[in-house]
Design a protein around this motif. Structure first.
Motif: not given
Length: 157
Positions: A110-111, A117-118
C-alpha cells in the motif's frame, strides 16, 4: 495340559508391534480409585487412544521413562518428548511469523503504491534507490529506522 494352554491364550492378547513382531499382553487385575478412572475415561480419547488399556499402557511407559531418566535409557524417554515439544513450538512460531509477514507485505504494498502515485521518479533514480536500499538493509540487518531515513533524505536535498 491343553486346558492350561487354552487359559493362557484367553488371558493374553496378541499385539503386533511397529516392526512386525508379535508380543503378548498380560492380563492382570488393576484397582484404581473412582476419580482416577473418571480421569482416564475423560482423557483417553483426547490422547487419541483407542481404549483405556492403551492409555494406561502409555501412562505406565511414560512414568517408567520418568523414573529411569538418570540412567542411559533417558534418551529413549526424553528424545521423543523434546522432539514433539519442539515441533509444536516451531509450528506455532511459523504460523505467527507467516501471518505477521503477510500483514507487513500488505502495508508495504500500500505504501509503495501511494509513494509511486504522488512522485514522478525516473528509472535511473529508481534503480539507484533500490541498490542503496539493498545495501542499507544488509548493513543494518533489516532493522529500519524511520528517523534516520528522514535525516538522510533531508541532508541530500
Amino acid at each position: 495340559m491343553e486346558s492350561n494352554v487354552q487359559k493362557k491364550r484367553e488371558s493374553t492378547e496378541d499385539t503386533e508391534l511397529s516392526n512386525g513382531v508379535t508380543a503378548e499382553k498380560i492380563k492382570f487385575p488393576l484397582y484404581v480409585f473412582p476419580d482416577t478412572m473418571e480421569k482416564v475415561d475423560m482423557l483417553y480419547k483426547f490422547d487419541n487412544c483407542s481404549s483405556r488399556t492403551e492409555f494406561i499402557e502409555k501412562a505406565v511407559r511414560f512414568y517408567c521413562g520418568y523414573l529411569l531418566n538418570k540412567e542411559s535409557t533417558a534418551t529413549e524417554f526424553i528424545a521423543p518428548q523434546l522432539a514433539s515439544i519442539t515441533e509444536g513450538v516451531v509450528k506455532g512460531s511459523e504460523q505467527k511469523l507467516s501471518r505477521a509477514l503477510f500483514k507487513v507485505a500488505v502495508e508495504v504494498g500500500a505504501l509503495t503504491h501511494m509513494v509511486a502515485a504522488i512522485n514522478e521518479i525516473d528509472d535511473d533514480t529508481l534503480q539507484k534507490l533500490r541498490i542503496m536500499c539493498v545495501d542499507e538493509v544488509k548493513r543494518i540487518n533489516g532493522i529500519i529506522n524511520f528517523e534516520k531515513a528522514v535525516r538522510y533524505q533531508r541532508s541530500d536535498e
